[in-house]
Design a protein around this motif. Structure first.
Motif, PDB file in Angstrom:
ATOM      1  N   ILE A  68       1.648   2.009  -3.467  1.00  0.00           N
ATOM      2  CA  ILE A  68       0.532   2.677  -4.156  1.00  0.00           C
ATOM      3  C   ILE A  68       0.509   4.163  -3.815  1.00  0.00           C
ATOM      4  CG2 ILE A  68      -1.985   2.781  -4.321  1.00  0.00           C
ATOM      5  CD1 ILE A  68      -2.074  -0.218  -3.841  1.00  0.00           C
ATOM      6  N   SER A  94      -6.866   1.422  -5.051  1.00  0.00           N
ATOM      7  CA  SER A  94      -7.044   1.220  -3.611  1.00  0.00           C
ATOM      8  C   SER A  94      -8.207   0.271  -3.333  1.00  0.00           C
ATOM      9  CB  SER A  94      -7.287   2.566  -2.914  1.00  0.00           C
ATOM     10  OG  SER A  94      -6.206   3.443  -3.098  1.00  0.00           O
ATOM     11  N   TYR A 130       0.823  -1.206   0.000  1.00  0.00           N
ATOM     12  CA  TYR A 130       0.000   0.000   0.000  1.00  0.00           C
ATOM     13  C   TYR A 130       0.856   1.255   0.000  1.00  0.00           C
ATOM     14  CZ  TYR A 130      -3.993   2.979   0.874  1.00  0.00           C
ATOM     15  OH  TYR A 130      -4.962   3.941   0.759  1.00  0.00           O
TER      16      TYR A 130
END
Length: 473
Positions: free
Chosen positions: A20, A198, A17
């Motif tokens: 990202i 996401s 994450y």
């Protein structure tokens, strides 16, 4: 950083994450100008400039730039001859071909006009100048009026005027709306892409967690959870691996338990059979001793030995019964029978023993039959074990009561005593095989046992069916 720690961080959900987030932060400064360029390109494609619009003519800059330029020129022309002023205006006309220029001298005479135009007064009065100024404010063309000369003595040489259509300064409102519209669209697409990434990331986490939850709730034929498919080696993947290891260990533990149980059953069975033969021989020898002349003390020792051998034989019988019941090999033939009749017959057989032990029997059973689906021999075994426990551990109460009562809305057989209760210390207390055999036999006959015991009131044992049934049939 150690290689294991690096690998663990690389395979972590947090690291994925963060990638990202970092990807979005790095691309935002790049995507914003790219979105602006793409918006401009799409705008040019969908809204091509028409002739005469701001895209087909020169762009002379903002109004502030033009005002600064024009006032600077007027200040620079201070003290110049009219011919010099005319020449400079012609030069400015060549620089701003779309503009209209003229100037008025200190006497109010209109001098050079570039280009020539009608509607201007040849002789300017104060009223003409004020009216012209009012028309020019916020109008089109964009108009700049500057006094020729220095700031200290303005108006000594007149003023000069610069007029320029506003189209040469700003783009049309249609194109501005198109630009902003498509720029906002591309920005929305950029953020929507980030939100989509996401969403897919967290949806994958949720799917894997639900799959893990389903795997934990599902059991196999052996009653244990089943293994689940392992995914990526991140936190959830390591949780899946730990769950699978737990399932394997449970399976191995269950296998060891079965092997140990089988070994225990074989050991109990072999010991029971091996001990029965020498006990039989000892019993025969003790019987022979009784024929011999013995002293009073010898006869007492012989009687004690016979009791202990009998107790040992009973224990061996309990071991064999427990072994057969726990392995499911104890033969039972349940039939609908009057359990009250079985209780009366069994109590009559035990009555001499109770009388010898000083136990008063109080049997209060109704005349109507109570039909249960039981194995008669097995139910007698249950009663014998309970009566034997009562004689061993509760004879001090001197009482045995057998009656019928209601328990959980069902008829229940009650065996009560006034002994010291289950919590008291008894010198003859054994391994508890008798009660274990009682519970196993009752379970096979779909019956239940509950016990209430206190030191003041003694023990009450309730036996009733596992399923509702009428009190009397």
């Amino acid at each position: 950083m150690k290689p294991y720690v690096k690998t663990k961080f690389r395979n972590s959900l947090l690291s994925r994450y963060l990638i990202i987030i970092g990807f979005a932060l790095v691309l935002v400064p790049i995507l914003i100008p790219v979105s602006f360029a793409a918006s401009w390109g799409v705008n040019r494609l969908l809204f091509p400039p028409a002739p005469g619009t701001a895209e087909t003519v020169r762009d002379y800059g903002s109004g502030l730039d033009l005002e600064t330029m024009w006032h600077g020129e007027a200040q620079a022309l201070g003290g110049k001859a009219p011919q010099a002023i005319d020449e400079r205006l012609r030069q400015l006309k060549r620089e701003y071909p779309d503009a209209s220029l003229f100037w008025v001298d200190s006497a109010g005479q209109t001098r050079l006009q570039l280009p020539e135009r009608s509607g201007l007064p040849a002789k300017w009065s104060a009223e003409d100048a004020i009216a012209y100024m009012k028309r020019a404010v916020n109008g089109d063309p964009f108009t700049i009026v500057a006094f020729i000369g220095s700031k200290k003595s303005p108006g000594n040489q007149g003023f000069m005027v610069f007029e320029l259509p506003r189209a040469h300064m700003y783009k049309s409102s249609t194109e501005r709306n198109g630009d902003s519209r498509f720029y906002g669209l591309f920005m929305f697409m950029m953020f929507a892409f980030f939100i989509l990434i996401s969403y897919l990331f967290f949806r994958d986490i949720r799917t894997r967690l639900l799959r893990l939850e389903t795997g934990m709730a599902r059991t196999g034929p052996n009653g244990l959870p089943v293994r689940i498919a392992e995914g990526r080696p991140d936190e959830i993947g390591r949780l899946e691996q730990a769950f699978n290891r737990m399932v394997d260990e449970l399976g191995q533990s269950r296998q060891r338990e079965r092997e140990e149980e089988e070994l225990r059953k074989n050991l109990i069975g072999n010991l029971s059979h091996d001990l029965r033969t020498p006990l039989t021989v000892l019993g025969g020898q003790l019987y022979s001793f009784r024929k011999e002349p013995l002293s009073e003390q010898g006869r007492e020792v012989l009687a004690l030995m016979e009791v202990k051998i009998k107790d040992l034989g009973t224990l061996i019988d309990h071991l064999l019964s427990y072994n057969l019941l726990s392995s499911g090999r104890y033969a039972l033939n349940p039939e609908d029978r009057d359990v009250l009749r079985i209780v009366r017959v069994s109590a009559a057989a035990w009555y001499p023993l109770w009388e010898k032990a000083g136990i008063e029997a109080d049997i209060d059973l109704p005349d109507e039959p109570l039909i249960w689906n039981v194995d008669e021999q097995g139910f007698r075994r249950v009663l014998d074990n309970l009566f034997q426990n009562l004689v061993r551990h509760a004879r001090s109460g001197g009482y045995v009561g057998i009656s019928l009562a209601e328990r959980h809305g069902k008829p229940a057989l009650v065996i009560a005593d006034r002994g010291p209760g289950l919590g008291a210390v008894s010198p003859s207390k054994g391994a508890g095989l008798g009660l274990q055999i009682v519970d196993l036999l009752l379970r096979e006959m779909n019956l239940c046992r509950e016990t209430e015991s206190t030191a003041e009131r003694g023990t009450r044992t309730y036996i009733f069916t596992a399923a509702p049934s009428p009190l009397v049939k």
